[in-house]
Design a protein around this motif. Sequence first.
Motif, PDB file in Angstrom:
ATOM      1  N   ASN A  88      52.238  33.320  67.638  1.00 32.59           N
ATOM      2  CA  ASN A  88      52.760  32.026  67.154  1.00 32.59           C
ATOM      3  C   ASN A  88      51.623  31.215  66.557  1.00 32.59           C
ATOM      4  N   THR A  89      51.942  29.997  66.097  1.00 31.11           N
ATOM      5  CA  THR A  89      50.907  29.155  65.503  1.00 31.11           C
ATOM      6  C   THR A  89      50.473  28.046  66.451  1.00 31.11           C
ATOM      7  N   ALA A  90      50.838  28.189  67.736  1.00 32.67           N
ATOM      8  CA  ALA A  90      50.266  27.388  68.831  1.00 32.67           C
ATOM      9  C   ALA A  90      50.532  25.884  68.701  1.00 32.67           C
ATOM     10  N   ILE A  91      51.642  25.540  68.052  1.00 33.37           N
ATOM     11  CA  ILE A  91      51.966  24.113  67.879  1.00 33.37           C
ATOM     12  C   ILE A  91      52.795  23.642  69.073  1.00 33.37           C
ATOM     13  N   LEU A  92      52.408  22.501  69.623  1.00 30.99           N
ATOM     14  CA  LEU A  92      53.154  21.906  70.740  1.00 30.99           C
ATOM     15  C   LEU A  92      53.719  20.563  70.279  1.00 30.99           C
ATOM     16  N   ARG A  93      54.953  20.296  70.654  1.00 32.97           N
ATOM     17  CA  ARG A  93      55.589  19.015  70.318  1.00 32.97           C
ATOM     18  C   ARG A  93      56.862  18.882  71.142  1.00 32.97           C
ATOM     19  N   SER A  94      57.382  17.658  71.210  1.00 36.33           N
ATOM     20  CA  SER A  94      58.643  17.465  71.942  1.00 36.33           C
ATOM     21  C   SER A  94      59.592  16.561  71.154  1.00 36.33           C
ATOM     22  N   ASN A  95      59.383  16.454  69.841  1.00 31.83           N
ATOM     23  CA  ASN A  95      60.186  15.513  69.034  1.00 31.83           C
ATOM     24  C   ASN A  95      61.489  16.161  68.555  1.00 31.83           C
ATOM     25  N   TYR A  96      62.305  16.570  69.514  1.00 32.75           N
ATOM     26  CA  TYR A  96      63.536  17.291  69.164  1.00 32.75           C
ATOM     27  C   TYR A  96      64.668  16.326  68.830  1.00 32.75           C
ATOM     28  N   LEU A  97      65.858  16.870  68.652  1.00 32.53           N
ATOM     29  CA  LEU A  97      66.971  16.072  68.143  1.00 32.53           C
ATOM     30  C   LEU A  97      67.974  15.713  69.233  1.00 32.53           C
ATOM     31  N   PRO A 270      61.834  38.272  61.662  1.00 27.99           N
ATOM     32  CA  PRO A 270      60.373  38.099  61.692  1.00 27.99           C
ATOM     33  C   PRO A 270      59.990  36.694  61.215  1.00 27.99           C
ATOM     34  N   LEU A 271      58.907  36.199  61.787  1.00 28.97           N
ATOM     35  CA  LEU A 271      58.328  34.925  61.338  1.00 28.97           C
ATOM     36  C   LEU A 271      56.866  35.197  61.030  1.00 28.97           C
ATOM     37  N   GLN A 272      56.451  34.917  59.816  1.00 27.72           N
ATOM     38  CA  GLN A 272      55.088  35.258  59.407  1.00 27.72           C
ATOM     39  C   GLN A 272      54.158  34.046  59.458  1.00 27.72           C
ATOM     40  N   VAL A 294      56.750  25.069  55.299  1.00 27.72           N
ATOM     41  CA  VAL A 294      55.365  25.367  55.643  1.00 27.72           C
ATOM     42  C   VAL A 294      54.854  24.397  56.710  1.00 27.72           C
ATOM     43  N   TYR A 295      53.931  24.885  57.561  1.00 26.32           N
ATOM     44  CA  TYR A 295      53.207  24.001  58.473  1.00 26.32           C
ATOM     45  C   TYR A 295      51.750  24.435  58.491  1.00 26.32           C
ATOM     46  N   VAL A 296      50.864  23.450  58.660  1.00 24.15           N
ATOM     47  CA  VAL A 296      49.423  23.685  58.562  1.00 24.15           C
ATOM     48  C   VAL A 296      48.727  22.951  59.699  1.00 24.15           C
ATOM     49  N   GLY A 377      63.902  31.693  69.389  1.00 21.08           N
ATOM     50  CA  GLY A 377      63.741  31.370  67.971  1.00 21.08           C
ATOM     51  C   GLY A 377      62.291  31.187  67.590  1.00 21.08           C
ATOM     52  N   THR A 378      61.980  30.082  66.918  1.00 25.64           N
ATOM     53  CA  THR A 378      60.604  29.820  66.469  1.00 25.64           C
ATOM     54  C   THR A 378      59.932  28.759  67.350  1.00 25.64           C
ATOM     55  N   TYR A 379      60.402  28.586  68.593  1.00 21.72           N
ATOM     56  CA  TYR A 379      59.907  27.454  69.386  1.00 21.72           C
ATOM     57  C   TYR A 379      59.614  27.842  70.828  1.00 21.72           C
ATOM     58  N   GLY A 380      59.393  29.137  71.072  1.00 23.85           N
ATOM     59  CA  GLY A 380      59.249  29.602  72.454  1.00 23.85           C
ATOM     60  C   GLY A 380      57.925  29.253  73.090  1.00 23.85           C
ATOM     61  N   PHE A 381      56.843  29.320  72.321  1.00 25.51           N
ATOM     62  CA  PHE A 381      55.541  29.157  72.954  1.00 25.51           C
ATOM     63  C   PHE A 381      55.389  27.768  73.567  1.00 25.51           C
ATOM     64  N   LYS A 382      55.850  26.756  72.836  1.00 23.80           N
ATOM     65  CA  LYS A 382      55.665  25.393  73.327  1.00 23.80           C
ATOM     66  C   LYS A 382      56.446  25.157  74.630  1.00 23.80           C
ATOM     67  N   ALA A 383      57.448  26.003  74.887  1.00 23.49           N
ATOM     68  CA  ALA A 383      58.291  25.816  76.070  1.00 23.49           C
ATOM     69  C   ALA A 383      57.832  26.651  77.257  1.00 23.49           C
ATOM     70  N   ALA A 423      65.861  19.918  64.206  1.00 26.41           N
ATOM     71  CA  ALA A 423      64.508  19.635  64.697  1.00 26.41           C
ATOM     72  C   ALA A 423      63.764  20.888  65.109  1.00 26.41           C
ATOM     73  N   ALA A 424      64.505  21.980  65.344  1.00 27.68           N
ATOM     74  CA  ALA A 424      63.853  23.180  65.874  1.00 27.68           C
ATOM     75  C   ALA A 424      63.354  24.079  64.756  1.00 27.68           C
ATOM     76  N   ALA A 425      64.038  24.050  63.637  1.00 27.70           N
ATOM     77  CA  ALA A 425      63.718  25.015  62.588  1.00 27.70           C
ATOM     78  C   ALA A 425      62.825  24.382  61.535  1.00 27.70           C
ATOM     79  N   VAL A 426      62.035  25.223  60.885  1.00 25.28           N
ATOM     80  CA  VAL A 426      61.225  24.741  59.777  1.00 25.28           C
ATOM     81  C   VAL A 426      61.873  25.250  58.502  1.00 25.28           C
ATOM     82  N   GLY A 427      62.417  24.356  57.758  1.00 28.47           N
ATOM     83  CA  GLY A 427      62.885  24.730  56.434  1.00 28.47           C
ATOM     84  C   GLY A 427      64.190  25.492  56.399  1.00 28.47           C
TER      85      GLY A 427
HETATM   86  O1  PYC Z   1      58.963  24.369  66.205  1.00 25.94           O
HETATM   87  O2  PYC Z   1      57.022  23.394  66.018  1.00 25.94           O
HETATM   88  C1  PYC Z   1      57.782  24.338  65.812  1.00 25.94           C
HETATM   89  C2  PYC Z   1      57.264  25.499  65.108  1.00 25.94           C
HETATM   90  C3  PYC Z   1      56.039  25.671  64.602  1.00 25.94           C
HETATM   91  C4  PYC Z   1      56.003  26.909  64.076  1.00 25.94           C
HETATM   92  C5  PYC Z   1      57.206  27.495  64.243  1.00 25.94           C
HETATM   93  N1  PYC Z   1      57.972  26.616  64.886  1.00 25.94           N
END
Ligand code: PYC
Length: 428
Positions: A88-97, A270-272, A294-296, A377-383, A423-427
């Motif tokens: 993953n890209t190691a992003i942590l946040r809690s600003n969900y919907l 897949p998520l690249q 995109v996220y950076v 999905g794309t939000y497992g690591f933060k949880a 809020a969970a998905a990017v794009g």
């Molecule tokens: O939900 O913050 C997120 C995230 C970042 C990358 C993929 N998902």
Amino acid sequence: MSALNGNGNGHRRVRGYSAWSLLRHGLAHSPWPRAWHDHELRGSYDAVIIGGGVHGLATAYYLARDHGMRNIAVLERAYIGSGGSGRNTAILRSNYLTPEGVRFYDRSIKLYEHLAADLNYNVMFSQRGHLTLAHNDASLRTMRWRTEVNKLQGVDSEVIDADRVKELVPHLDTSDETRYPVLGALYHPPGGIVRHDAVVWGYARAADAHGVHIHQQTEVTGIDVSHGRVTGVRTNRGRIATPVVLNATAGWSSLVSHMAGVEMPVQTFPLQAAVTEPVRPFLDTVVVSGTLHVYVSQTDRGELVFGASVDPFASYSVRGSLEFTEGIAGHVLELMPALARMRLLRQWAGLCDMTPDYSPIMGPTPVEGFYVDVGWGTYGFKAGPVSGEAMAACLAEGKPPEIISAFGLDRFLEGRLVGEKGAAAVGH
Ligand code: PYC
């Protein structure tokens, strides 16, 4: 201040050590103690956790620490952290919907804030703030909505204008000349990044210290169910009898659940992601653009980490693609044209189990003793931390604690979806 000081004799000293004593200590260094140990596979365990990522290891740790269970096995078919936890890209946040989502991820952030001290392991959580850019009125509206929900749950989020965005990220192109001008952003100060492999190793070491057996290279090939309840798991190293099995896998969650006869409403994509060569620190916040997919963020080593939304087709492939590289490079440059000469070092993919409502599936299943912590999905690591804490309580008590009660599998039968797509998905 540097720890190296001249001692007046031409020798460099490091806080009281001469170069010679450092060399002597270095050469005499006994091997580092192992952070976790290999064990024989026992014929039975009180609980078996399938998946040696942050979710599985955190669950084992909290089960042992908070619920006094010791006879636990974590089974990992490759090496720990080799799945979504290391991809993953190691992003942590809690600003969900949704209120359910915000409360849940906020608990995770709170656990992350104390994780280094709790595990005695430096996980390098940097709360540098998280910006989700709005390029149109519809996005701004959703962001105002999220802000209100966040604030009601006590989570720090606000909508800021383009000038303030520019102050926070001077390299961002906030001019009117771009294809998608920046109108404002959802600013979430508690968000940030963490060192993902350190989180995995920290939980593994702590679980091991509590007596948990971590079995790497141990693949589950079947799950035994008799009269509606789980009785054991079969692996490439032999059978284990157990009354409790947790499926904490990502990418393979539907296949593993199928072994117990439980079907998951999950599709795997897949998520690249990619990382650049390191440069001097210039980016202090995490920047996300849903419109540009995109996220950076910039790591403490100086690399820029880029991610996108999931690939547009279901697949189990973890290979990078040229389409991704071209797409992400173009989108990053639309945001920050000054990065044009940076070089990409690596790219990779992880597997994302998407559910219909973009919320996870956590808790018991129709098979007694078989539990799931999947659909990340794309939000497992933060949880990871909150999932570990909640699933440990669920396994120990046989019922889900309040914080995950909305995420049960039965919600799909009963029409109680927890819609987090905004809020969970990017794009998407
Ligand atoms: O939900 O913050 C997120 C995230 C970042 C990358 C993929 N998902």
